[in-house]
Design an enzyme around this catalytic site. Structure first.
Site, PDB file in Angstrom:
ATOM      1  N   SER A   1     -19.208 -48.680  -8.530  1.00 36.68           N
ATOM      2  CA  SER A   1     -18.646 -49.861  -7.853  1.00 36.68           C
ATOM      3  C   SER A   1     -17.732 -50.639  -8.807  1.00 36.68           C
ATOM      4  CB  SER A   1     -19.768 -50.803  -7.392  1.00 36.68           C
ATOM      5  OG  SER A   1     -20.172 -50.511  -6.083  1.00 36.68           O
TER       6      SER A   1
ATOM      7  N   LYS B   1     -26.999 -60.569  -4.748  1.00 40.29           N
ATOM      8  CA  LYS B   1     -27.432 -59.688  -3.649  1.00 40.29           C
ATOM      9  C   LYS B   1     -27.347 -60.452  -2.346  1.00 40.29           C
ATOM     10  CE  LYS B   1     -29.310 -55.501  -3.225  1.00 40.29           C
ATOM     11  NZ  LYS B   1     -29.291 -54.382  -4.178  1.00 40.29           N
TER      12      LYS B   1
ATOM     13  N   THR C   1     -25.128 -43.180  -6.837  1.00 38.47           N
ATOM     14  CA  THR C   1     -26.491 -43.584  -7.216  1.00 38.47           C
ATOM     15  C   THR C   1     -27.352 -42.345  -7.461  1.00 38.47           C
ATOM     16  OG1 THR C   1     -26.188 -45.551  -5.869  1.00 38.47           O
ATOM     17  CG2 THR C   1     -28.417 -45.102  -6.628  1.00 38.47           C
TER      18      THR C   1
ATOM     19  N   LYS D   1     -22.452 -59.440  -8.782  1.00 36.13           N
ATOM     20  CA  LYS D   1     -22.249 -58.100  -8.235  1.00 36.13           C
ATOM     21  C   LYS D   1     -23.545 -57.612  -7.627  1.00 36.13           C
ATOM     22  CE  LYS D   1     -19.740 -54.405  -7.601  1.00 36.13           C
ATOM     23  NZ  LYS D   1     -20.129 -54.528  -6.174  1.00 36.13           N
TER      24      LYS D   1
ATOM     25  N   LYS E   1     -29.562 -54.922 -14.284  1.00 33.02           N
ATOM     26  CA  LYS E   1     -28.988 -53.580 -14.132  1.00 33.02           C
ATOM     27  C   LYS E   1     -27.572 -53.539 -14.704  1.00 33.02           C
ATOM     28  CE  LYS E   1     -29.858 -51.956 -10.084  1.00 33.02           C
ATOM     29  NZ  LYS E   1     -29.775 -51.626  -8.629  1.00 33.02           N
TER      30      LYS E   1
HETATM   31  N1  GLU Z   1     -26.857 -51.708  -3.787  1.00 29.89           N
HETATM   32  C1  GLU Z   1     -26.718 -50.970  -4.999  1.00 29.89           C
HETATM   33  C2  GLU Z   1     -27.776 -51.375  -5.999  1.00 29.89           C
HETATM   34  O1  GLU Z   1     -28.835 -51.831  -5.637  1.00 29.89           O
HETATM   35  C3  GLU Z   1     -25.297 -51.007  -5.557  1.00 29.89           C
HETATM   36  C4  GLU Z   1     -24.749 -52.359  -5.831  1.00 29.89           C
HETATM   37  C5  GLU Z   1     -23.253 -52.368  -6.115  1.00 29.89           C
HETATM   38  O2  GLU Z   1     -22.639 -51.323  -6.047  1.00 29.89           O
HETATM   39  O3  GLU Z   1     -22.743 -53.460  -6.384  1.00 29.89           O
HETATM   40  O4  GLU Z   1     -27.630 -51.181  -7.167  1.00 29.89           O
END
Ligand code: GLU
Length: 408
Positions: free
Chosen positions: A350, A102, A186, A66, A90
């Site tokens: 998400s 990512k 966020t 994810k 995370k």
């Molecule tokens: N890009 C966001 C992060 O760095 C969200 C990632 C997501 O929602 O999967 O946490």
């Protein structure tokens, strides 16, 4: 040191304050899988350009990979590796049933037309669909990627694979299977973490706040914090910032940026005599209660850490503080609320979106934010207690909590 070396250094530091399974640590020195692709895009002038892209699938120990996809001219594989490792930690610290991944594409999206951007986004899925899917890897937005881009990607995935569940991409627009609250998530999550810790950190009820970055994260955080009665004394975008000791009116700043493309000239506008322009470097070193980096990695380094005057740093960006800077701030008594906790709100909502898509449900915004607040208050409290027990900083403590969950 590049971002990936920093992330690895952070892992080592956490393992030095608590017993962490060595096999797990070994497994986290390299990603499980990484793919580099070349995406052909027919440009509006009829020529074909090739864009380099990456997807790093770091760990599936806790669930499907994810993490977002970043569009940036300086995106590179080491940055994406670091971001994918941070996603792994995370999701674990947030207690989500997700792994970490990512993506990135080397592109300046501001230089593409809307049609070119759509073809690039669909092309990314064309190259990677075999390793994506609700049970495999679930991408999302990150820097310069939007709900509209997620909708294109989601549509392309459904066309290629026939999978109509719509759970392969999150951060979609509301009318395309997105979750209520995802775009604010966020910033809102950062606020919930901050609320859970502010008394423990000895902060006053009304605070002066500096925000670096005006994207989805920084812009929303600024609005939320201002609406809670705090004073935003400085804010910036990639080209520079503005400050006003008496507090900036964030909706007015946003409207100005929308109309003029940047913040340049804002302070000269009539009626704002106490506002002035500043550089991003100056912004980080101004006095305030809370500094909120919400842009790129490596902003607080050993060079400027001795001059940071904030009482607390709330990391809404990923990786804004280097390990050396962490030590300097810790020694100076400036707590850093680490990215993997502070900005986890995005991936938590998400995950709610993914769950709603798979179950065919749609949750109300109030339900989403109540769940988000409960999760983040609990996890922030847990990380705080762990830091006290280990007599260490909040980053090491958050890493330890995450690593212990990954071992399980
Ligand atoms: N890009 C966001 C992060 O760095 C969200 C990632 C997501 O929602 O999967 O946490």
């Amino acid at each position: 040191m590049n971002a990936f070396e920093n992330a690895q250094e952070q892992l080592k530091r956490a393992a030095a304050v608590a017993p962490i399974d060595p096999t797990l640590l070994n497994s986290l020195t390299v990603p499980e899988r990484e793919v580099t692709v070349s995406i052909p895009v027919v440009m509006d002038d009829g020529s074909t350009r090739f864009f380099e892209g990456y997807r790093v699938q770091y760990s599936s120990a806790r669930g499907p990979y994810k993490g977002g996809i970043r569009y940036h001219p300086q995106a590179d594989i080491n940055e994406v590796r670091a971001l994918a490792l941070w996603m792994t930690l995370k999701c674990a610290v947030a207690g989500m049933p997700m792994g970490g991944g990512k993506g990135g594409v080397v592109v300046d999206p501001k230089k593409l037309s809307r049609g070119e951007l759509e073809r690039l986004s669909r092309g990314f899925v064309g190259r990677l669909h075999l390793i994506l899917g609700p049970e495999i890897d679930v991408p999302a937005p990150d820097m310069n990627t939007t709900p509209e881009i997620m909708a294109w990607m989601n549509d392309e995935y459904a066309k290629i694979t026939g999978d109509k569940r719509g759970a392969t991409f999150t951060g979609k627009p509301l009318d395309k299977g997105g979750s209520e609250g995802r775009s604010l998530a966020t910033g809102m999550g950062g606020f919930f973490v901050f609320e859970a810790l502010k008394n423990k950190l000895g902060l006053p009820a009304q605070m002066s706040i500096i925000i670096q970055g005006m994207g989805n994260v920084g812009g929303n955080a600024a609005k939320i914090l201002q609406s809670e009665g705090h004073r935003i004394v400085a804010i910036s975008d990639s080209q520079g910032g503005i400050m006003d000791e008496s507090g900036l009116d964030i909706p007015a700043v946003e409207a100005y940026k929308k109309a003029h493309g940047s913040l340049k000239g804002f302070s000269a506008e009539a009626g704002r005599p106490s506002a002035r322009e500043i550089s991003n470097a100056e912004l980080l070193e101004l006095s305030c209660d809370v500094l909120v980096p919400s842009a790129l990695e490596n902003q607080i380094t050993k060079e400027n850490a001795p001059r940071i005057k904030a009482k607390v740093v709330l990391e809404l960006a990923n990786g804004p503080t280097t390990p050396e800077a962490d030590d300097i701030l810790f020694a100076r008594g400036i707590p850093v609320i680490p990215d993997i906790l502070a900005n986890a709100g995005g991936v938590i909502v998400s995950t709610f979106e993914w769950e709603q898509n798979l179950k065919g449900e749609h949750w109300a915004e109030s339900a989403v934010f109540t769940k988000l607040r409960n999760i983040l208050s609990k996890e922030a409290g847990g990380v705080w207690q762990r830091a006290q027990a280990l007599k260490t900083d909040l980053r090491r403590a958050a890493f330890v909590v995450a690593l212990e969950r990954l071992v399980k």
